[in-house]
Scaffold this motif. Structure first.
Motif, PDB file in Angstrom:
ATOM      1  N   THR A  90     -15.435  81.654  57.976  1.00 18.59           N
ATOM      2  CA  THR A  90     -15.021  82.275  56.721  1.00 18.59           C
ATOM      3  C   THR A  90     -16.171  83.129  56.191  1.00 18.59           C
ATOM      4  N   ASN A 134     -10.525  90.105  52.617  1.00 22.98           N
ATOM      5  CA  ASN A 134     -10.242  89.886  51.198  1.00 22.98           C
ATOM      6  C   ASN A 134     -11.518  90.163  50.404  1.00 22.98           C
ATOM      7  N   LYS A 145     -12.136  83.862  51.032  1.00 29.56           N
ATOM      8  CA  LYS A 145     -10.794  84.113  51.560  1.00 29.56           C
ATOM      9  C   LYS A 145     -10.803  84.934  52.847  1.00 29.56           C
ATOM     10  N   TRP A 193     -12.639  88.364  48.020  1.00 30.00           N
ATOM     11  CA  TRP A 193     -13.311  87.078  47.810  1.00 30.00           C
ATOM     12  C   TRP A 193     -13.854  86.629  49.167  1.00 30.00           C
ATOM     13  N   ASP A 232      -6.048  80.755  51.247  1.00 30.93           N
ATOM     14  CA  ASP A 232      -5.836  81.303  49.901  1.00 30.93           C
ATOM     15  C   ASP A 232      -5.476  80.195  48.921  1.00 30.93           C
ATOM     16  N   VAL A 284      -8.509  78.095  48.021  1.00 32.42           N
ATOM     17  CA  VAL A 284      -9.384  78.804  47.085  1.00 32.42           C
ATOM     18  C   VAL A 284      -8.776  78.786  45.684  1.00 32.42           C
TER      19      VAL A 284
END
Length: 597
Positions: free
Chosen positions: A220, A119, A124, A121, A169, A172
């Protein structure tokens, strides 16, 4: 013993100091990578089908790569992936490694961990690996599709990645709303999200519905790290933390060797809890799911884990020591004319315990290394007869190690699963020594039931104890027992999973352990073998006495810790009977056709 495809191994490292610190103190920029490599090599016993590694560089500039991953197939996968590492890896702070054995029959690079969900971000991005097998993936898949998701691959690994990614997701997005509400904008929102992500929220909403044994590990893109253990404690996980590093592995001894630690330095991850390491390096143990009745895997202690662990070493010795009475009975107390040995290599510790038990009774016993395991022979010859002849030479013997036709041979193994290696190789080669009698000893009880929590033995007919029991039933004309068990399994499968019980246990209730032992000896003794064979197995009570903290004994008792285990064993029996009936029907139809012709 037959090589089981089993388990998986996990390894994780989080550096807690600036990278320059490790270069100054340890003289290398590859400190973490070196430790990861060692942790993986020390767990090579847990998976030789493939391996993968991943890392996260939290300091990577915008517009450059910050998550890296390498995967490879085969027994040399560890060497291959570390040979591919580029200098960018030495700039990372978070590392993950995985060793894989397939427990589902699915193979190929796409099934090798870690799995990566991308992703734009950072928070994410999710990288996932684990030691797990889920028994209710159908239900999880159905739940996801009801929500509108459409996983690309039907496997517990990919489905878990997508489900957890979806929940990440949502976490976030929750923080995005919070950040907007307090007036933050642009990169201020991003920093707020990365500083406040609660992986415990993600794990609780992801793992609540799972049934199975698992150790789930993740990274992550923003620098969160976690490892979670199933609420039954089925699969093992250990961790170590000091002011330089946090490390996770599937086995305690691996961490001890890698970081030069005592047993007390290493902690076991409690069942249902997660070790969560935040972006800033702070860590916390959080309860994600309420712990259930504990069912730590006893097979870990008997066979799977490395015997170099302090407690496992003593447990395996005790398993061997406890068998001295039935062994002496099997040889009629004639230790003067008996040689004691073991099947290499995992049964060696149980052998030491067996010998200590005999000598503690004042017995003067003889021991020899009778069996030798050679490298796996390549079956480049295509003719079946030649292939079988090669397979029979996987083991070799020490010639002259016992007196022909005078000495009994007692030989111990850690477990007897399928019996194929005994029949095709071990018994044939041992018979060349002309023992008066062979007593085949197993430091574990009879394996009667499949595993559904991460070990590749899911079909009932694979187990020689099951095949022997079915043979006894058929010999005695007790066909009604098979029919009744089949119908009972079907009835259970019509119930909700949580209400099902294991009906397959009924086929064993009318037979003693000795009944099944004798039938196994008859079935596994190869044609033309001269020496008589007798089996001695560990008792369930002996297993629990030796491994008191690992009560997960479903392989031997059928006491599955989760509802999914009961459902799958019932289904396995139904499939076994239906396949057997289908084969019989085909044979009968063929016979009728031949007569008509």
């Amino acid at each position: 013993m037959e090589q089981l495809k089993h388990e998986c191994g996990v390894a994780m490292i989080r550096l807690l100091r600036p990278l320059s610190y490790y270069e100054r103190k340890y003289g290398t920029a590859s400190y973490a990578l070196n430790k990861l490599y060692l942790m993986m090599e020390k767990q090579h016993n847990r998976g030789q089908e493939g391996a993968g590694i991943a890392c996260v560089n939290m300091d990577a500039p915008v517009g450059t790569e910050y998550m890296f991953r390498e995967k490879a197939l085969g027994k040399d996968a560890i060497t291959e992936i570390f040979d591919r590492i580029t200098p960018e890896w030495t700039k990372a702070q978070l590392f993950m490694g995985h060793l894989r054995y397939s427990t589902t029959g699915k193979s190929g690079l796409q099934y090798v961990h870690p799995f990566l969900r991308r992703n734009n971000w950072r928070a994410k991005n999710l990288c996932l690996c684990g030691n797990f097998n889920m028994t209710n993936i159908d239900e999880i898949f159905a739940k996801m599709t009801r929500q509108g998701q459409s996983p690309r691959i039907y496997s517990d690994s990919y489905i878990t990645l997508e489900l957890m990614g979806h929940r990440l997701d949502r976490e976030v997005e929750r923080l995005f709303v919070e950040a907007k509400a307090i007036g933050l904008q642009d990169t201020g929102i991003t920093r707020y999200i990365e500083d406040h992500v609660q992986m415990s929220n993600v794990l609780r909403t992801t793992m609540a519905d799972y049934d199975g044994g698992y150790v789930m590990c993740g990274l992550t893109g923003s620098g969160e790290m976690f490892v979670m253990r199933d609420p039954w404690g089925i699969r093992p996980a250990f961790f170590y933390q000091d002011d330089e590093v946090i490390a996770v592995a599937s086995e305690r001894a691996v961490l001890q060797t890698t970081f030069d630690l005592t047993c007390e330095d290493v902690q076991e991850l409690p069942a249902g809890e997660a070790l969560i390491v935040h972006k800033d390096g702070s860590s916390v143990l959080e309860t994600i799911l309420e712990a259930k009745t504990q069912a730590r895997c006893s097979f870990e202690r008997i066979y799977f884990s490395r015997g170099s662990d302090r407690d496992i070493y003593h447990e395996r010795k005790q398993l061997g020591q406890q068998l001295t009475a039935p062994i002496l009975k099997a040889i009629g107390g004639d230790t003067e004319h008996t040689v004691f040995s073991f099947i290499p290599n995992t049964a060696e510790v149980a052998f030491y315990g067996m010998m200590e038990g005999l000598r503690s009774q004042g017995l003067n016993v003889r021991s020899e290394k009778v069996a030798w395991k050679d490298i796996k022979l390549r079956t480049f010859i295509t003719e079946a007869g030649s292939r079988n002849d090669l397979a029979s030479h996987v083991y070799d013997i020490t010639y002259g190690s016992l007196r022909p036709y005078e000495d009994n041979l007692v030989i111990i193994d850690d477990s007897i699963v399928r019996g194929t290696t005994l029949k095709e190789s071990i018994f044939k080669i041992l018979d060349r020594l002309h023992p008066k009698k062979i007593v085949m000893v197993s430091s574990s009880p009879q394996i009667r039931y499949p595993d559904y929590y991460g070990i590749d033995m899911a079909r009932l007919e694979e187990f020689c104890a099951f095949r022997a029991t079915i043979a006894l039933i058929e010999e005695r004309g007790m066909y009604r027992l098979i029919d009744d068990t089949y119908e009972a399994c079907l009835d259970e499968l019509r119930k909700p999973m949580a209400e099902q019980s294991n009906c397959v246990t009924s086929i064993y209730k009318l037979f003693t352990v000795e009944d099944i032992n004798n039938k196994m000896a008859e079935m596994l003794r190869p044609a033309g073998m001269q020496a008589p064979v007798e089996f001695v197995f560990q008792t369930i009570e002996g297993l629990h006495a030796a491994c008191p903290d690992h009560q997960g004994d479903w392989y031997f008792t059928g006491n599955y810790p989760t509802p999914g285990g009961n459902r799958l064993v019932n289904l396995a029996f139904v499939k076994y009977i239906e396949e057997k009936r289908s084969i019989l029907q085909s044979v009968c139809s063929y016979g009728i056709h031949e007569q008509a012709s």
